[in-house]
Every structure is written in C-alpha cells, then in structure tokens.
Design an enzyme around this catalytic site. Structure first.
Site, PDB file in Angstrom:
ATOM      1  N   HIS A  28      12.915 -20.589  28.886  1.00  5.04           N
ATOM      2  CA  HIS A  28      12.011 -19.639  29.356  1.00  5.04           C
ATOM      3  C   HIS A  28      11.640 -19.753  30.960  1.00  5.04           C
ATOM      4  O   HIS A  28      10.441 -19.784  31.307  1.00  5.04           O
ATOM      5  CB  HIS A  28      10.722 -19.969  28.590  1.00  5.04           C
ATOM      6  CG  HIS A  28      10.340 -21.349  28.358  1.00  5.04           C
ATOM      7  ND1 HIS A  28      10.154 -22.210  29.214  1.00  5.04           N
ATOM      8  CD2 HIS A  28      10.239 -21.898  27.024  1.00  5.04           C
ATOM      9  CE1 HIS A  28       9.890 -23.550  28.460  1.00  5.04           C
ATOM     10  NE2 HIS A  28      10.014 -23.485  27.171  1.00  5.04           N
ATOM     11  N   HIS A  82       6.332 -32.490  18.088  1.00  5.97           N
ATOM     12  CA  HIS A  82       6.359 -31.345  19.075  1.00  5.97           C
ATOM     13  C   HIS A  82       6.903 -30.259  18.205  1.00  5.97           C
ATOM     14  O   HIS A  82       8.150 -30.149  17.816  1.00  5.97           O
ATOM     15  CB  HIS A  82       6.722 -31.504  20.206  1.00  5.97           C
ATOM     16  CG  HIS A  82       6.858 -30.191  21.399  1.00  5.97           C
ATOM     17  ND1 HIS A  82       5.684 -29.457  21.101  1.00  5.97           N
ATOM     18  CD2 HIS A  82       7.606 -29.962  22.420  1.00  5.97           C
ATOM     19  CE1 HIS A  82       5.830 -28.535  22.282  1.00  5.97           C
ATOM     20  NE2 HIS A  82       7.077 -28.794  22.932  1.00  5.97           N
ATOM     21  N   GLU A  84       7.639 -27.027  19.171  1.00 10.96           N
ATOM     22  CA  GLU A  84       8.598 -26.137  19.900  1.00 10.96           C
ATOM     23  C   GLU A  84       9.879 -25.960  19.208  1.00 10.96           C
ATOM     24  O   GLU A  84      10.376 -27.048  19.015  1.00 10.96           O
ATOM     25  CB  GLU A  84       8.634 -26.189  21.360  1.00 10.96           C
ATOM     26  CG  GLU A  84       9.231 -25.056  22.249  1.00 10.96           C
ATOM     27  CD  GLU A  84       8.646 -24.846  23.520  1.00 10.96           C
ATOM     28  OE1 GLU A  84       8.178 -25.928  24.214  1.00 10.96           O
ATOM     29  OE2 GLU A  84       9.123 -23.877  24.220  1.00 10.96           O
ATOM     30  N   ASP A  86      12.914 -26.119  20.161  1.00 10.25           N
ATOM     31  CA  ASP A  86      13.922 -26.689  20.646  1.00 10.25           C
ATOM     32  C   ASP A  86      14.206 -28.137  19.813  1.00 10.25           C
ATOM     33  O   ASP A  86      15.092 -28.802  20.014  1.00 10.25           O
ATOM     34  CB  ASP A  86      14.185 -27.127  22.212  1.00 10.25           C
ATOM     35  CG  ASP A  86      12.962 -27.368  22.828  1.00 10.25           C
ATOM     36  OD1 ASP A  86      11.717 -27.028  22.153  1.00 10.25           O
ATOM     37  OD2 ASP A  86      12.818 -27.945  23.838  1.00 10.25           O
ATOM     38  N   HIS A 148       2.997 -30.681  26.344  1.00  9.26           N
ATOM     39  CA  HIS A 148       2.531 -29.088  27.067  1.00  9.26           C
ATOM     40  C   HIS A 148       2.210 -27.990  25.865  1.00  9.26           C
ATOM     41  O   HIS A 148       1.866 -27.023  26.402  1.00  9.26           O
ATOM     42  CB  HIS A 148       3.598 -28.565  27.875  1.00  9.26           C
ATOM     43  CG  HIS A 148       4.940 -28.266  27.381  1.00  9.26           C
ATOM     44  ND1 HIS A 148       5.362 -26.803  27.454  1.00  9.26           N
ATOM     45  CD2 HIS A 148       5.576 -28.721  26.277  1.00  9.26           C
ATOM     46  CE1 HIS A 148       6.378 -26.665  26.755  1.00  9.26           C
ATOM     47  NE2 HIS A 148       6.616 -27.864  26.063  1.00  9.26           N
ATOM     48  N   ASP A 167       8.405 -34.148  24.859  1.00  9.69           N
ATOM     49  CA  ASP A 167       8.807 -33.528  26.361  1.00  9.69           C
ATOM     50  C   ASP A 167       8.698 -34.317  27.676  1.00  9.69           C
ATOM     51  O   ASP A 167       9.116 -34.282  28.370  1.00  9.69           O
ATOM     52  CB  ASP A 167       8.196 -32.137  26.462  1.00  9.69           C
ATOM     53  CG  ASP A 167       8.992 -30.962  25.596  1.00  9.69           C
ATOM     54  OD1 ASP A 167      10.049 -31.054  25.210  1.00  9.69           O
ATOM     55  OD2 ASP A 167       8.287 -29.935  25.494  1.00  9.69           O
ATOM     56  N   TYR A 195      11.943 -30.848  36.330  1.00  9.14           N
ATOM     57  CA  TYR A 195      11.385 -30.639  34.903  1.00  9.14           C
ATOM     58  C   TYR A 195       9.866 -30.892  35.159  1.00  9.14           C
ATOM     59  O   TYR A 195       9.263 -30.003  34.371  1.00  9.14           O
ATOM     60  CB  TYR A 195      11.922 -31.790  34.094  1.00  9.14           C
ATOM     61  CG  TYR A 195      11.514 -31.807  32.640  1.00  9.14           C
ATOM     62  CD1 TYR A 195      12.445 -31.048  31.629  1.00  9.14           C
ATOM     63  CD2 TYR A 195      10.389 -32.220  32.185  1.00  9.14           C
ATOM     64  CE1 TYR A 195      12.038 -31.046  30.460  1.00  9.14           C
ATOM     65  CE2 TYR A 195      10.116 -32.193  30.832  1.00  9.14           C
ATOM     66  CZ  TYR A 195      10.879 -31.669  29.838  1.00  9.14           C
ATOM     67  OH  TYR A 195      10.505 -31.832  28.628  1.00  9.14           O
ATOM     68  N   HIS A 228      14.205 -35.029  25.631  1.00  9.14           N
ATOM     69  CA  HIS A 228      15.198 -34.192  26.517  1.00  9.14           C
ATOM     70  C   HIS A 228      15.738 -35.447  27.589  1.00  9.14           C
ATOM     71  O   HIS A 228      14.995 -36.166  28.047  1.00  9.14           O
ATOM     72  CB  HIS A 228      14.434 -33.175  27.189  1.00  9.14           C
ATOM     73  CG  HIS A 228      14.360 -31.785  26.668  1.00  9.14           C
ATOM     74  ND1 HIS A 228      15.168 -31.135  25.750  1.00  9.14           N
ATOM     75  CD2 HIS A 228      13.206 -31.426  26.448  1.00  9.14           C
ATOM     76  CE1 HIS A 228      14.378 -30.407  25.293  1.00  9.14           C
ATOM     77  NE2 HIS A 228      13.189 -30.149  25.494  1.00  9.14           N
TER      78      HIS A 228
HETATM   79 FE1  FEO Z   1       8.211 -27.975  24.389  1.00  4.66          FE
HETATM   80 FE2  FEO Z   1      11.346 -29.309  24.599  1.00  4.66          FE
HETATM   81  O1  FEO Z   1      10.006 -28.161  24.094  1.00  4.66           O
END
Ligand code: FEO
Length: 400
Positions: A28, A82, A84, A86, A148, A167, A195, A228
């Site tokens: 994004h 989380h 999101e 991903d 986040h 994250d 990051y 990640h």
């Molecule tokens: Fe906020 Fe890695 O997703």
C-alpha cells in the site's frame, strides 16, 4: 509427491510455518525492494495452536510446512493477532478445511474478520490480559490497539517468554534465513527502520506507551516472533530499544530536501539550500522525486530535524510527484520538524503556497524565508538559498 516446504523450529514446541514472498514490491504505497515474508507459527502443545496465517495465495505453502510437523487436521486452535489480509487472507479456507475447535481474536479482530471474510462461524473474542490454556502451555493476550490496526494484539507464550508480535518488530525482508542473528545486521537495521518509518510512525505515541506498559509489567522476551521478516532470538532488547528511539522522534543533525524539477531551476535552488545545510553542520539528503521513492523519503525523515520541500508550478499546482510524497508524509505524521518551502515558476507560481499549506498541516515549524523565483534563479537568489540552508541548520542545532 515429497513435500519441499518444511517448517523451521523456533523452540522445541514452536515452529515457523509461514511463507516467503520474494516478489512483492508494493505494500500500500511502501516500496518493498527486498520482498517480504508472512510468518505463521505452530505451537505443538497439548492443544495444537496456529498463530496467524498467511496471504491467501500462499496458503498451500503454509499448509505444507504445517504438514511437515503434524497432521494439519489436529490443529485445535487458531489465534488471529491481526486481521489485515496479509495474515488472514488464508484464514477462511484454513478454517473451512480444518474446522478447528476455536478461533480467537481481539474483540475488534473478531468483528473485523467477519466483516472482511463473511466467516460464518464463531470467533472467540479475547480481552487484554486474558490467558488461554493450551494444556502444558499458556498464552496471554495483549491488546495493541492501533498498532497498527484497531484489532491488533500480541500473544505471549509465557513458558517460553516468546512474544508473537504480529506486525510490530517486523520488516519486509524475504530471505532463506529465519532468524535475525543469521542475517546481515546492516540490512536488518535499514529494513526495520524503513518498516517503522512507513508503517508505525503515525502511532509512535502508542508505541511509547506500550513499551512503558510491558516494562512496568516486568515482562521479558527471550524471543520476538513478528509476522514479517526474521525472528529475534538474541538480544531482543535491541529492536525494542530501536522502537523506543524511533518513536521518540528526537531530532538529529540531519535534514531532508525533497524536490521535483521541470527545467532545473528548482533543482538549482534545492542544491544551494542543501549546500547551506551542510555548511551549517547538518547531514543533508537531497531527494529528487523522479529518482527517489516516497518510502525512501519516509526512511530518511526518521530522526531528521528538518524538511525542505520544493516544486515548480504546473498548471497552477504542484508537480504530481511532490503532491504524492506530501500526501504520503502527511499521513505518517512525523513530529519535531522545522522546514521551508521553495520553488520556481513561469507565470502563476502557486506551488510554493501549496507546499506551505501542507507543511502547516503537518505541524512543520517554519524555519526561514520562503523563496520563490520566476523562471531561473540568478546568483543572488542562489546565495539566498544557501544562506537559508545555513540559517535553518543553526535552528536545527538549537533543538538538538
Ligand atoms: Fe498490518 Fe502485515 O499487516
């Protein structure tokens, strides 16, 4: 067919079962030149538990890694730290295929997962501080709202002092190494900072509060396993200390000059300003937006004391790539900056005013005169730009 995707042991009972995305280059708006990983973790306790999943196209890779340790059908619980996509993109199909006894998420996470995936089964909402017995192991959940996303939470495996941090403390870095101590430290420092600057910076006050909270609770982290990039299993205080530093946003003797140019007039001004900044003792980074990416600017701004922005005027407005980077930076809410706007123009010259307006919105304190020049800067104007740089450098030094 033999399974080529293997799980990687993190501890005796915890396995990395995620996926490596070597090719992703955009998150994004954040340019991820080194790709990323989507980390999922399997706790082989009395109640076998999967922490997070992966981006939807990587579901088979994750399932194969799980199958290299246990029969995936034996998974009792799934925890979604989380929602999101991903990390939860594979979740609906995993739930449908494995039918775990329970799926856990924060209260907001439970709602968000249902809204995102229209999941037709109960998601058990857990509260901050709540524990979950896995039989011979215990998980404690910690809400990390807005780090986040509103749903975000950590899970802490008490017995192992292992934090599943979603994250936080992560980075976009695809590699065959799974542990930070196996990677090049310079790459880790750069990618972790990039990051933070591109994802967590707007939430810095919450990061500081969270660090205070876990310090006060006396929690220790032997291992930090983010969603990640590599896992921290040595000196975990290092990455926590870096977060505390980045979140504090204390200015350093560093300046960023961001500009775009049409026929090099604004560029000449930018170069003269950066010469003045350097003469004033700042490490000045000159970034032309045809060559630099917005996420590089965010990285350079981490710890900077000054932001100067220049653009010529095109059709009564900013050049588009300056509008782009300003929109991005405004959202990241950097703090403790002083700065200035500058630029050249042919006949109307609105761009500099537009930059000034954004800098005001960003609460960047005005550090010197606004220099706007018609057509081409002469020697006198370039000298003013140089002096502006020197004056602004003095002001940064006063704030250090
Ligand atoms: Fe906020 Fe890695 O997703």
């Amino acid at each position: 067919m033999k399974n080529t995707f293997k799980a990687v042991p993190v501890t005796e009972d915890v396995w990395w079962v995620g996926a490596i995305d070597w090719n992703i280059r955009d998150f994004h708006g954040y340019q991820t030149r080194r790709g990323s990983t989507y980390n999922a973790y399997l706790i082989v306790a009395d109640k076998i538990t999967l922490i997070d999943t992966v981006k939807a196209p990587f579901r088979e890779e994750m399932m194969a890694r799980i199958a290299s340790v246990i029969d995936p059908g034996k998974i009792d619980y799934i925890v979604s730290n989380h929602s999101e996509m991903d990390h939860s993109g594979a979740l609906p199909e995993v739930i449908a295929a494995l039918n775990p006894k329970k799926v856990f998420a924060s209260a907001v996470g439970a709602k968000t997962l249902k809204e995102l995936f229209l999941i037709d089964r109960e998601i058990t909402a857990v509260k901050d501080g709540e524990t979950l017995s896995l039989g011979n192991r215990t998980l404690t959940f910690m809400e990390t709202r807005m780090l986040h996303w509103p749903d975000s939470m950590f899970s802490y495996l008490n017995d192992e002092e292992l934090l599943f941090s979603q994250d936080a403390f992560g980075m976009h870095y695809a590699s065959v190494e799974r542990f930070a101590d196996e990677c090049d430290p310079a790459v880790l420092t750069y990618e972790a900072a990039t990051y933070y600057a591109n994802i967590l910076l707007p939430y810095s006050p919450l990061v500081l509060k969270l660090i205070e909270k876990v310090t006060a609770a006396g929690l220790s982290f032997r291992i930090i396993a983010p969603d990640h990039g590599p896992i921290w299993r040595k000196e975990t205080g290092g990455i926590i200390g870096s977060y505390a530093k980045w979140a504090a946003q204390k200015p350093e003797a560093k300046a960023v000059v961001v500009y775009a140019t049409m026929w090099r007039s604004t560029e000449k001004m930018a170069r003269a300003i950066s010469e003045g900044l350097a003469a004033g003792g700042l490490h000045a980074k000159l970034m032309e937006m045809g060559a630099a990416h917005r996420s590089d600017v965010a990285y350079e701004l981490l710890g900077a004391g000054l932001l100067a922005v220049g653009s010529p005027t095109l059709n009564n407005h900013l050049l588009p790539n300056i509008a782009d980077v300003l929109t991005y930076l405004k959202g990241l809410k950097p703090k403790n900056l002083i700065g200035a706007a500058f630029g050249s123009y042919g006949w109307s010259g609105e761009a500099v005013k537009e930059i000034e307006e954004v800098l005001v919105e960003m609460k960047v304190e005005k550090a010197g005169e606004v220099i706007r020049v018609k057509n081409v800067p002469n020697a006198e104007t370039l000298s003013r730009c140089y002096e502006l740089g020197k004056t602004m450098a003095e002001k940064v030094h006063c704030r250090l």
